[in-house]
Scaffold this active site. Sequence first.
Site, short mmCIF file in Angstrom:
data_model
loop_
_atom_site.label_atom_id
_atom_site.label_comp_id
_atom_site.label_asym_id
_atom_site.label_seq_id
_atom_site.Cartn_x
_atom_site.Cartn_y
_atom_site.Cartn_z
CG ASP A 1 -2.19 1.57 0.74
OD1 ASP A 1 -3.02 1.63 2.00
OD2 ASP A 1 -2.14 1.59 -0.27
CB THR B 1 -4.31 -34.60 -3.18
OG1 THR B 1 -4.29 -34.41 -4.47
CG2 THR B 1 -5.46 -33.34 -2.50
CG ASN C 1 0.53 5.02 3.57
OD1 ASN C 1 0.09 5.40 3.76
ND2 ASN C 1 0.14 3.79 2.65
CG ASP D 1 -0.76 4.25 6.90
OD1 ASP D 1 -1.25 4.09 6.87
OD2 ASP D 1 -0.86 3.56 8.41
CE LYS E 1 -2.66 4.59 0.83
NZ LYS E 1 -4.40 4.06 1.58
#
Length: 330
Positions: A142, A182, A147, A163, A144
């Site tokens: 996140d 499996t 942050n 953040d 940006k």
Amino acid sequence: DLMSDDQSSLPRDLQDKYLLTRRIGTGVCGEVRLAFERSTCRKFAVKIINKKNFQSEGTATRNAKTEIDILQRVDHPCLIKTEDFYQTEESFYIVLELMEGGELFHRVKSKQQLNESVAKLYFYQMLRAVEYLHSNGIIHRDLKPENILLSSQDDVCLIKVTDFNQSRILEEAVLMRTLCGTPSYLAPEVFTHASTTGYGLAVDAWSLGVLLFVCLGGYPPFHESFGHQSVTDQIIRGEFTMVQSKWTSVSDQAKDVVRKLLVVDPMKRMSIEEALQHPWLQDQKMLETAHRLMYPSAEGGGAAAAMEAESTSGRHLRKRGREGDGEEQH
Ligand SMILES: CC(C)(C)NC(=O)Nc1ccc2nccnc2c1
């Protein structure tokens, strides 16, 4: 006045140690307030994450716990440090070092766009922060401008990433367990690159490309105001818009870094390591400034001491507190 400020809902022990004052930041999960440590008058930021707007043990609360766990273990000059941690029935309170320059988002907004040398200094520090997270198996997910925090009002300053609540501690263990069972019912992408570490880390490289674009251009690369396509379509097609007037003064090398990060195919996208080796960042003056900011104690010893500091503190997580030992990662 400050002393009569209503702090009734705060944990007693938090209140005994800190005086919380005005709100200095807001996030998707709560707010950040300016706090003073009563005994020293030192300033801190207290991040309040209210659990109530998260369903009881839903993903969001787990994210908050992941964030707190990561915040307490990471140790890098460009990652925000946790000083203290408290919680009540309804909220988490994380005491963080105060970043007096505030959010990168507001800095870029107030300056229209950053000059290239400042953008390079900030971008290099972001790369080192994310390189450290990745070397410890953590994807931020996140990244940006909200942050990325600045340590002072000066252009030449330390930046820190914050953040981590969207972060993902790579579930390698989960994948290993899955592959023991499996395989009959497993989808192809579980075996292909889609779920290996490499692919996951590349999301942060893309976000750093968007961050660099915003620092250099002063506006986001994908935006509803560009043509008829939705932002999502622009992103999926990797169609970003370099408005001529904003980019004429930006060097070709800088544009080359942006273009190599904003590549749709994660396997073709430039990695953090490759970005650190890009010619645009082989800038001795910037590197010396960055290392002086990141490793002030190495002052005078120059690059060697800075490398030394990096190699010792570089890759390690801080020891978890006692209470963290038995905790199962969910
Ligand atoms: C400079 C000014 C206006 C006082 N803003 C500020 O310090 N903002 C923030 C916002 C969030 C923070 N989160 C952690 C640490 N410091 C922070 C500082």
